[in-house]
Motif scaffolding. Structure first.
Motif, mmCIF file in Angstrom:
data_model
loop_
_atom_site.group_PDB
_atom_site.id
_atom_site.type_symbol
_atom_site.label_atom_id
_atom_site.label_comp_id
_atom_site.label_asym_id
_atom_site.label_seq_id
_atom_site.Cartn_x
_atom_site.Cartn_y
_atom_site.Cartn_z
ATOM 1 N N LEU A 1 0.812 -1.173 -0.391
ATOM 2 C CA LEU A 1 -0.056 -0.162 0.026
ATOM 3 C C LEU A 1 1.118 1.707 -0.333
ATOM 4 C CD1 LEU A 1 -2.625 -1.010 2.678
ATOM 5 C CD2 LEU A 1 -3.016 -1.221 -0.357
ATOM 6 N N ARG B 1 -7.757 6.102 5.006
ATOM 7 C CA ARG B 1 -8.253 6.288 3.474
ATOM 8 C C ARG B 1 -8.350 4.474 2.831
ATOM 9 N NH1 ARG B 1 -3.973 10.479 4.398
ATOM 10 N NH2 ARG B 1 -2.562 9.380 2.835
ATOM 11 N N THR B 2 -7.143 4.179 2.175
ATOM 12 C CA THR B 2 -7.125 2.965 1.832
ATOM 13 C C THR B 2 -8.097 1.959 1.357
ATOM 14 O OG1 THR B 2 -4.689 3.965 1.863
ATOM 15 C CG2 THR B 2 -4.935 1.844 0.948
ATOM 16 N N TYR C 1 -9.986 0.409 -0.604
ATOM 17 C CA TYR C 1 -10.174 0.000 -1.515
ATOM 18 C C TYR C 1 -9.081 -1.450 -2.024
ATOM 19 C CZ TYR C 1 -11.959 4.628 -3.268
ATOM 20 O OH TYR C 1 -12.459 5.292 -3.316
ATOM 21 N N VAL C 2 -8.884 -1.794 -0.624
ATOM 22 C CA VAL C 2 -8.340 -2.917 -0.812
ATOM 23 C C VAL C 2 -8.865 -4.019 -0.715
ATOM 24 C CG1 VAL C 2 -6.280 -1.533 1.411
ATOM 25 C CG2 VAL C 2 -8.808 -3.932 1.953
ATOM 26 N N ALA C 3 -8.329 -5.254 -1.502
ATOM 27 C CA ALA C 3 -8.363 -6.783 -2.012
ATOM 28 C C ALA C 3 -9.244 -7.809 -0.566
ATOM 29 C CB ALA C 3 -7.815 -6.850 -2.329
ATOM 30 N N PRO C 4 -10.101 -7.483 -0.588
ATOM 31 C CA PRO C 4 -10.486 -8.880 0.655
ATOM 32 C C PRO C 4 -9.314 -10.011 1.017
ATOM 33 C CG PRO C 4 -12.373 -8.800 -1.283
ATOM 34 C CD PRO C 4 -10.874 -8.313 -1.345
#
Lengths: 272, 272, 272
Positions: free
Chosen positions: A41, A59-60, A63-66
């Protein structure tokens, strides 16, 4: 052990790129759980800046993948601060791993809060370190990798009361008469300065807003939708890509021009 | 060709991140051996610093995933220095690839020594370069990728006598009366200064040790187990995460405060 | 939807590493198309430098793995500049995705030109942004990921006339009497300065060439094949790893010594 459970570890730290720390964490995960993809990240966060890192993570995280989030900004490494794994979402959909120092709090809130947490104390799922200081390599990365392989979170250590987790303080704005007093949360690479101000809060101030920073003379800033609406040298207030108000200048660093950095107080005032 | 043999290439260089060098090496490996995962160990090593890179590699190699290590710090590119692939461990368990300039030596020793080595001269396993200077792209990455696909190491070029490999010199400490004279091996992002000193060697000096750097007045440093035992501004000697003694300060850069850099001589003396 | 079509997305940007931009783009692609491997080409390009980025991409594109190239240097984000996907090669062998601002042009030429292009306007293949400014996350990454999954390029938006794509200008050399006037295209990490000069063009100037930069006194530079032919402090002209002439110094920065940066005019003259 059950079947592999998570395919992705999303990794954030203050390790920087000058040393091999990030690479060693990748290597440890790869050695234990070769099926996992590690997504970097960000690693060039300011050293030891838990607050800035917790904001970057919040913030991130949407959006992170599962899967698993591994976050290491850890000024208290080697002290009594706890190393934890915290489940978020239904049925352990996601897991946040890191030090219990406030770093994980805002991200956990974005995910609906922590449903279960353990302290990472079981040496069977840690590396034997030659020295005590590299928890990312010896404690956090192995925990992430073993969880990804299907080890139950409760194997990693004793469950802890989620109410005892160290909270994070997100600064709130305050009204002073007609003015709105906020602060800079984040300065990005381009010098755009994200404030802790919701666009709606600032709406009553109008389309041109007075901006006061410390003892500097007041400047005026235009509410705009895109950088393209600003002339060179002009200051704008723009809803940024995360939905918060930011102080910006077109193809220039507002941070440099106005002397802003994370934590700077910014006072927004109605003009005229 | 036999079946794919290696799944991981762990990659270290002094390429930095300002240019596309690292990305091009990844691309070449991906094009030849799409099944491979490339792990970036570190790329922001000081340009041309073979010694610093060889130390970083030796710290890291015990953690890398099984497979191939690709290391490129290559001030002699384009001269007569050899490009090599060196097997380590039983039956070619691991392979180190890079220039024969001392870079691979300490890592090879950590793996039990080189069992077989070849010079990378077979053009069938190299790219045809538009110019002669990018060995990472044209020679080393293709060698790693073809090995990973199952090409025999002996296909890459003629076997060479492992005794002719360029050795690496790891600096030794020396005793001067009661004092122990060592040097800084590595300064990390946080300013911690790893010495070439084994904790056991320094044990006779006691719990508070005199530290002398150049002509500076002697400072005292406390032997501690964790950063948390030190007060702000206090200098400590701590067994670091690789098991060597390091000069540290809590949440501050010991390197900056004491003027230390890799290669600086540090004299440890008994106090009182 | 048909089966997955592309396995690799090669990603270049000016996002740098201080913020989480690169990580968020990776995360979005991973979330939509988990089978894809993202290769980072380079992200520390100068902010907003479309020309420098287009040159970096054109150097790199011949080495990228088959699939999709995602390139984001986007000073016009939020204005009327178009977001596009452009097929290159036979039958959509490769796809370039990015802003239509000249960034993709040189790379497209290296691949034989654009065969079909669309404007990325279909909201079904975009994220709903909290604000308007992060096109890499909200428009470009989803487009790359959906294409990789097998979505037809024509689903992403209306086809556009390839003749309307913004062209890129690659600076040409010019002759002035016996002299050849070129410019610096690229300064790499080591300070080597790539010129827009083909080695053949400079051949008539001989083996030792006069180099004039601005009003500085003329220096002489030796045509060499390798760095090893140069003595410390000597300036050389070397065919670099991309086949263009570069101004270099052995284990030193020619850029720093001679005051060169991208765009600097360099005049090569015959000596004697």
């Amino acid at each position: 052990m059950s079947a592999p459970r998570y395919e992705t570890v999303s990794f954030l730290s203050d390790y920087g790129h000058a040393d091999e720390f990030v690479g060693v964490v990748h290597s440890v995960i790869r050695s234990i759980a070769p099926h996992v993809t590690v997504i970097d990240l960000v690693h060039d966060l300011a050293p030891f800046d838990v607050r800035g890192a917790s904001l970057a993570l919040s913030r991130t995280v949407q959006y992170v993948a599962p899967g698993i989030v591994l976050a290491v900004v850890d000024p208290g490494v080697g002290t009594s601060r706890r190393a934890i794994a915290a489940e978020v979402g239904d049925g352990g959909e996601g897991v946040l791993i890191g030090p219990d120092n406030g770093l994980l709090g805002p991200a956990a809130l974005m995910c609906g809060g922590v449903t279960r947490a353990v302290e990472l104390t079981n040496p069977a799922y840690q590396l034997v370190p030659p020295g005590p200081t590299f928890a990312g390599r010896d404690v956090f990365a192995p925990a992430a990798a073993h969880l990804a392989r299907g080890v139950a979170i409760t194997e990693l250590g004793p469950e802890i009361d989620t109410h005892t987790l160290v909270p994070s303080l997100i600064p709130l704005t305050r009204a002073e008469g007609d003015a709105l007093v906020g602060e800079v949360l984040w300065v990005d690479r381009y010098g755009n300065c994200q404030l802790n101000v919701d666009p709606g809060e600032a709406a009553p101030l109008g389309d041109v807003v007075g901006v006061r920073i410390g003892d500097e003379p007041r400047r005026s800033a235009r509410r705009v939708h895109t950088f393209g609406e600003l002339r060179t040298g002009q200051v704008g207030l723009l809803v940024d890509s995360y939905g918060l108000l930011a102080v910006v200048m077109p193809q220039a660093s507002a941070a440099e021009a106005l002397g802003l950095e994370p934590g700077t107080t910014v006072r927004l005032e109605p003009l005229g």
